[in-house]
Motif scaffolding. Structure first.
Motif, PDB file in Angstrom:
ATOM      1  N   THR A 139       0.764  -1.265  -0.122  1.00  0.00           N
ATOM      2  CA  THR A 139       0.194   0.102  -0.042  1.00  0.00           C
ATOM      3  C   THR A 139       0.953   1.116  -0.116  1.00  0.00           C
ATOM      4  O   THR A 139       1.747   1.413   0.857  1.00  0.00           O
ATOM      5  N   ALA A 140       0.488   1.943  -0.963  1.00  0.00           N
ATOM      6  CA  ALA A 140       1.320   3.560  -0.995  1.00  0.00           C
ATOM      7  C   ALA A 140       0.180   4.626  -0.672  1.00  0.00           C
ATOM      8  O   ALA A 140      -0.662   4.626  -0.903  1.00  0.00           O
ATOM      9  N   THR A 141       0.654   5.578  -0.237  1.00  0.00           N
ATOM     10  CA  THR A 141       0.024   6.755   0.279  1.00  0.00           C
ATOM     11  C   THR A 141       0.524   7.864  -0.645  1.00  0.00           C
ATOM     12  O   THR A 141       1.642   8.482  -0.721  1.00  0.00           O
ATOM     13  N   VAL A 142      -0.240   8.432  -1.424  1.00  0.00           N
ATOM     14  CA  VAL A 142       0.065   9.625  -2.338  1.00  0.00           C
ATOM     15  C   VAL A 142      -1.071  10.472  -2.547  1.00  0.00           C
ATOM     16  O   VAL A 142      -2.195  10.423  -2.590  1.00  0.00           O
ATOM     17  N   PHE A 143      -0.632  11.896  -2.412  1.00  0.00           N
ATOM     18  CA  PHE A 143      -1.671  12.919  -2.326  1.00  0.00           C
ATOM     19  C   PHE A 143      -2.597  12.626  -1.053  1.00  0.00           C
ATOM     20  O   PHE A 143      -3.923  12.931  -1.273  1.00  0.00           O
ATOM     21  N   GLY A 144      -2.205  12.127  -0.032  1.00  0.00           N
ATOM     22  CA  GLY A 144      -3.297  11.860   1.159  1.00  0.00           C
ATOM     23  C   GLY A 144      -3.923  10.725   1.335  1.00  0.00           C
ATOM     24  O   GLY A 144      -4.879  10.612   2.038  1.00  0.00           O
ATOM     25  N   ALA A 145      -4.043   9.962   0.223  1.00  0.00           N
ATOM     26  CA  ALA A 145      -4.821   8.714   0.280  1.00  0.00           C
ATOM     27  C   ALA A 145      -4.088   7.491  -0.323  1.00  0.00           C
ATOM     28  O   ALA A 145      -2.821   7.635  -0.954  1.00  0.00           O
ATOM     29  N   ALA A 146      -4.952   6.440  -0.045  1.00  0.00           N
ATOM     30  CA  ALA A 146      -4.130   5.104  -0.427  1.00  0.00           C
ATOM     31  C   ALA A 146      -4.459   4.613  -1.842  1.00  0.00           C
ATOM     32  O   ALA A 146      -5.312   4.848  -2.370  1.00  0.00           O
ATOM     33  N   SER A 147      -3.247   3.898  -2.239  1.00  0.00           N
ATOM     34  CA  SER A 147      -3.279   3.130  -3.337  1.00  0.00           C
ATOM     35  C   SER A 147      -2.882   1.574  -3.048  1.00  0.00           C
ATOM     36  O   SER A 147      -1.715   1.599  -2.327  1.00  0.00           O
ATOM     37  N   ALA A 148      -3.648   0.730  -3.715  1.00  0.00           N
ATOM     38  CA  ALA A 148      -3.265  -0.618  -3.353  1.00  0.00           C
ATOM     39  C   ALA A 148      -1.668  -1.014  -3.865  1.00  0.00           C
ATOM     40  O   ALA A 148      -1.092  -2.074  -3.244  1.00  0.00           O
ATOM     41  N   MET A 149      -1.333  -0.534  -4.727  1.00  0.00           N
ATOM     42  CA  MET A 149       0.125  -0.707  -5.214  1.00  0.00           C
ATOM     43  C   MET A 149       0.695   0.659  -5.383  1.00  0.00           C
ATOM     44  O   MET A 149      -0.002   1.810  -5.576  1.00  0.00           O
ATOM     45  N   PRO A 150       2.137   0.669  -5.466  1.00  0.00           N
ATOM     46  CA  PRO A 150       2.796   2.196  -5.612  1.00  0.00           C
ATOM     47  C   PRO A 150       2.867   2.528  -7.198  1.00  0.00           C
ATOM     48  O   PRO A 150       3.797   3.127  -7.451  1.00  0.00           O
ATOM     49  N   PHE A 151       1.912   2.260  -7.926  1.00  0.00           N
ATOM     50  CA  PHE A 151       1.816   2.635  -9.113  1.00  0.00           C
ATOM     51  C   PHE A 151       0.292   2.982  -9.426  1.00  0.00           C
ATOM     52  O   PHE A 151      -0.548   2.215  -9.339  1.00  0.00           O
ATOM     53  N   GLY A 152       0.254   3.992 -10.549  1.00  0.00           N
ATOM     54  CA  GLY A 152      -1.170   4.063 -11.067  1.00  0.00           C
ATOM     55  C   GLY A 152      -1.087   4.396 -12.679  1.00  0.00           C
ATOM     56  O   GLY A 152       0.203   4.223 -13.161  1.00  0.00           O
ATOM     57  N   ILE A 153      -2.132   4.397 -13.361  1.00  0.00           N
ATOM     58  CA  ILE A 153      -2.102   4.493 -14.770  1.00  0.00           C
ATOM     59  C   ILE A 153      -1.958   6.163 -15.251  1.00  0.00           C
ATOM     60  O   ILE A 153      -2.603   6.670 -14.885  1.00  0.00           O
ATOM     61  N   ALA A 154      -0.909   6.135 -16.361  1.00  0.00           N
ATOM     62  CA  ALA A 154      -0.610   7.458 -16.546  1.00  0.00           C
ATOM     63  C   ALA A 154      -1.624   7.926 -17.650  1.00  0.00           C
ATOM     64  O   ALA A 154      -2.204   7.358 -18.132  1.00  0.00           O
ATOM     65  N   PRO A 155      -1.687   9.062 -17.692  1.00  0.00           N
ATOM     66  CA  PRO A 155      -2.276   9.744 -18.761  1.00  0.00           C
ATOM     67  C   PRO A 155      -1.960   9.605 -20.336  1.00  0.00           C
ATOM     68  O   PRO A 155      -0.860   9.876 -20.490  1.00  0.00           O
ATOM     69  N   THR A 156      -2.938   9.047 -20.974  1.00  0.00           N
ATOM     70  CA  THR A 156      -2.114   8.828 -22.329  1.00  0.00           C
ATOM     71  C   THR A 156      -3.221   9.205 -23.464  1.00  0.00           C
ATOM     72  O   THR A 156      -4.472   9.322 -23.219  1.00  0.00           O
ATOM     73  N   GLY A 157      -2.786   9.875 -24.398  1.00  0.00           N
ATOM     74  CA  GLY A 157      -3.719  10.406 -25.601  1.00  0.00           C
ATOM     75  C   GLY A 157      -4.072   9.581 -26.834  1.00  0.00           C
ATOM     76  O   GLY A 157      -3.216   8.495 -26.802  1.00  0.00           O
ATOM     77  N   PHE A 158      -5.314   9.702 -27.341  1.00  0.00           N
ATOM     78  CA  PHE A 158      -5.546   9.178 -28.383  1.00  0.00           C
ATOM     79  C   PHE A 158      -5.843   7.273 -28.024  1.00  0.00           C
ATOM     80  O   PHE A 158      -5.485   6.692 -28.804  1.00  0.00           O
ATOM     81  N   THR A 159      -6.247   6.994 -26.919  1.00  0.00           N
ATOM     82  CA  THR A 159      -6.022   5.772 -26.394  1.00  0.00           C
ATOM     83  C   THR A 159      -6.961   4.434 -27.054  1.00  0.00           C
ATOM     84  O   THR A 159      -6.498   3.397 -27.243  1.00  0.00           O
ATOM     85  N   ARG A 160      -8.086   5.041 -27.631  1.00  0.00           N
ATOM     86  CA  ARG A 160      -9.070   4.042 -28.052  1.00  0.00           C
ATOM     87  C   ARG A 160      -8.329   3.726 -29.628  1.00  0.00           C
ATOM     88  O   ARG A 160      -8.887   2.686 -30.258  1.00  0.00           O
ATOM     89  N   LEU A 161      -7.339   4.304 -30.245  1.00  0.00           N
ATOM     90  CA  LEU A 161      -6.680   4.159 -31.324  1.00  0.00           C
ATOM     91  C   LEU A 161      -5.953   3.008 -31.293  1.00  0.00           C
ATOM     92  O   LEU A 161      -5.699   2.098 -32.184  1.00  0.00           O
TER      93      LEU A 161
END
Length: 412
Positions: A91-113
């Motif tokens: 568990t990681a704490t980032v921006f004051g709240a928990a995440s089950a893993m120490p990674f998240g999904i980054a913003p990506t453009g044109f993703t449905r392509l």
């Protein structure tokens, strides 16, 4: 002399263990992927060249992304032994709240392509895994649809400040109204980088049917069937979608962006604010003084300035100087859970995955994104156990040495 004999039928039966056949081709395909590199190879087989190269490629000679990945490979771990690691807490704490893993999904453009489930697959997979999902200004699913796909999870929004400021302001207001908790103010795109693979492929938004794309589509009919039989691509901010990616970015981005724009957004945005695209210690200090909640050390996945600084190399000095004042996040080049563990050990609060997520998406839609998260999660847990760390808090710089392949020459 070795004594030999004919095998007994009963003994042979013990060795003949047949698995029940699984007729789910997608499940079989994804189960065969043991690493993110495996998912990448599947994605390459299943995706038209132009769309794959848009995801896989970066700017000019692609030196930045090569160096970023090499930096993670040039890590030496220092494990502690004889520690009870039957269970570890990721568990990681980032921006004051928990995440089950120490990674998240980054913003990506044109993703449905890349694959038609796009951001909805990413948001749904993030929700199931208990990690944050980030939506890009240039995403192909709306703010409201992502919220519907991840109604109780952590949604973040990545903002480009565009020439028409009203567009950006409207997106900020919509993200706030939808309950997005964190805004990434992106600072590394005054203009588009030179993404040469896209130019060589004649890649445009939306994709155009040309003789070369038709030939390339022949062994990949499922991609075109999906693309042509699903709803038309809709972008979060662009009314017009014609042209190459670089042309679209150049028409939308504003090279005059400044701290005054940051002040306006800070006043508008009610949640956490982070700066994405920080590439120097001096800039990290400026943003810490400004009072933002976090920074993302990133060179945009190598897609903007080639030969840019390596975010993972910057991490230790930035954490030493500003780590007590804001959350330091790192992205670019992450392809293994061990990369994430090394980043946390050197002081990062969190990490973001971009291409790793998209390789999974192209390999198998939502199920492929789930597989990406599972692979990285397994690698994180295994690496922590082998290091003798029960929790992320126990990871320290003593666990990691950054080996020097690229060291600056002394100035005369």
């Amino acid at each position: 002399m070795t004594q030999r004999q004919l095998p007994k039928p009963a003994d042979l039966l013990e060795y003949l263990q047949f698995k029940k056949p699984n007729l789910d081709l997608k499940a079989n395909r994804l189960a065969s992927a043991l690493t993110i590199a495996d998912l990448r190879m599947i994605a390459k087989r299943r995706t038209p060249k132009a769309a794959f190269d848009y995801t896989d490629g970066s700017a000019e000679g692609e030196i930045s992304i090569t160096r970023a990945r090499q930096a993670f490979e040039d890590v030496e771990f220092h494990p502690g032994v004889l520690r009870d690691v039957a269970n570890v807490d990721t568990t990681a704490t980032v921006f004051g709240a928990a995440s089950a893993m120490p990674f998240g999904i980054a913003p990506t453009g044109f993703t449905r392509l890349m694959q038609t489930e796009g951001e909805i697959a990413g948001a749904g997979a993030a929700a199931a895994a208990g990690i944050p999902f980030s939506l890009s200004t240039l995403g192909t699913s709306s703010i409201e649809d992502v919220k519907a796909a991840n109604p109780t999870g952590r949604n973040w929004f990545q903002l480009y400040v565009m020439r028409q400021r009203e567009i950006s302001y409207g997106l900020v207001e919509r993200a706030a109204a939808a309950g997005f908790e964190t805004l990434f103010f992106t600072v590394d795109t005054p203009v588009a980088g030179a993404r040469l693979r896209d130019k060589r492929n004649g890649f445009s938004i939306p994709p155009q049917l040309t003789p070369s794309t038709v030939i390339n589509a022949i062994p990949r009919p499922w991609w075109w069937i999906d693309f042509l039989t699903t709803p038309k691509l809709e972008f979060a901010s662009l009314a017009s979608t014609g042209g190459t990616v670089g042309e679209l970015l150049d028409s939308a981005m504003d090279p005059s962006i400044s701290f005054e724009d940051l002040k306006v957004i800070r006043e508008m945005w009610p949640g956490k604010l982070a700066i994405k695209g920080v590439q120097s210690l001096d800039d990290a200090k400026k943003f810490a003084d400004f009072g933002v909640d976090g920074i993302v050390l990133s060179n945009h996945g190598g897609r903007q300035l080639d030969r840019a600084p390596i975010p993972f190399h910057l991490l230790p000095q930035v954490v030493r100087e500003v780590g007590n004042d804001l959350d330091v996040i790192v992205d670019t080049g992450i392809m293994n859970g061990a990369d994430i563990v090394a980043s946390i050990a050197l002081g990062a609060k969190f990490t973001l995955i971009g291409r790793a997520y998209l390789y999974g998406l192209m390999a198998g839609g939502r199920a492929g994104v789930d597989r990406t998260i599972a692979i990285l999660s397994d690698e994180i847990v295994r690496t922590m156990k082998l290091l003798g760390a029960h929790s992320l808090e126990e990871l320290t710089p003593a666990h990691v040495t950054q080996l020097e392949r690229l060291a600056p020459r002394a100035r005369s």
